[in-house]
Design a protein around this motif. Structure first.
Motif, PDB file in Angstrom:
ATOM      1  N   GLU A   1     -14.216 -13.909   3.481  1.00 54.55           N
ATOM      2  CA  GLU A   1     -13.987 -14.641   2.245  1.00 54.55           C
ATOM      3  C   GLU A   1     -15.266 -15.368   1.860  1.00 54.55           C
TER       4      GLU A   1
ATOM      5  N   TYR B   1      -5.234  -9.785   5.391  1.00 55.76           N
ATOM      6  CA  TYR B   1      -5.891 -10.891   4.692  1.00 55.76           C
ATOM      7  C   TYR B   1      -6.782 -11.686   5.646  1.00 55.76           C
TER       8      TYR B   1
ATOM      9  N   SER C   1      -2.478 -16.440  -4.007  1.00 51.89           N
ATOM     10  CA  SER C   1      -3.543 -15.603  -4.566  1.00 51.89           C
ATOM     11  C   SER C   1      -3.036 -14.545  -5.548  1.00 51.89           C
ATOM     12  N   SER C   2      -1.730 -14.241  -5.529  1.00 52.19           N
ATOM     13  CA  SER C   2      -1.175 -13.312  -6.519  1.00 52.19           C
ATOM     14  C   SER C   2       0.340 -13.438  -6.543  1.00 52.19           C
TER      15      SER C   2
ATOM     16  N   LYS D   1      -3.389 -20.287   0.851  1.00 46.67           N
ATOM     17  CA  LYS D   1      -4.196 -19.568  -0.142  1.00 46.67           C
ATOM     18  C   LYS D   1      -3.662 -18.152  -0.330  1.00 46.67           C
TER      19      LYS D   1
END
Length: 130
Positions: free
Chosen positions: A113, A108, A47-48, A43
């Motif tokens: 989350e 992260y 994510s970017s 993930k």
């Protein structure tokens, strides 16, 4: 619980929308029993674009293919989790290096989350045993 099932690796279902509630219930139940395992390093990469670029920098540093990518899990495809894990396994050296050398990657795993309506603490970057 009636059947004494406390460890679940995967659940294979079809893509009927009625299964969403069952999967959410299972995720909450497994989380409550501290047995929910997530694959958050994949993930992170997706994510970017900046994070994908960061991943590829570490891939190059490990002398691997600079166009490296790891597939995302697709909940409606029964074999997608296997393909995601198979792809991530190839890059475990990269993830290990990122664990010790990439502050963004480390941070992260310290964030909280939001998983649908349940707050989940991410337990840390993947280890070799994972």
């Amino acid at each position: 619980m009636d059947w004494a099932i406390y460890k679940v690796f995967t659940i294979a279902i079809d893509n009927a929308s009625t299964n969403d509630g069952a999967i959410e219930y299972m995720a909450q139940s497994l989380k409550a029993m501290n047995t929910l395992i997530e694959v958050n390093h994949v993930k992170f990469i997706h994510s970017s674009l900046a994070r994908l670029d960061k991943f590829r920098e570490f891939v190059i540093a490990c002398r691997m293919d600079k166009m490296a990518n790891v597939l995302m899990d697709v909940p409606t495809r029964w074999n997608a989790t296997y393909k995601m894990l198979e792809g991530a396994f190839k890059y475990r050296q990269v993830f290990d290096k990122m664990t010790y050398s990439c502050e963004v990657f480390q941070a992260y795993f310290l964030e909280e989350e939001k998983l649908k309506k349940v707050m989940v603490n991410i337990v840390g970057p993947p280890k070799d045993d994972d």
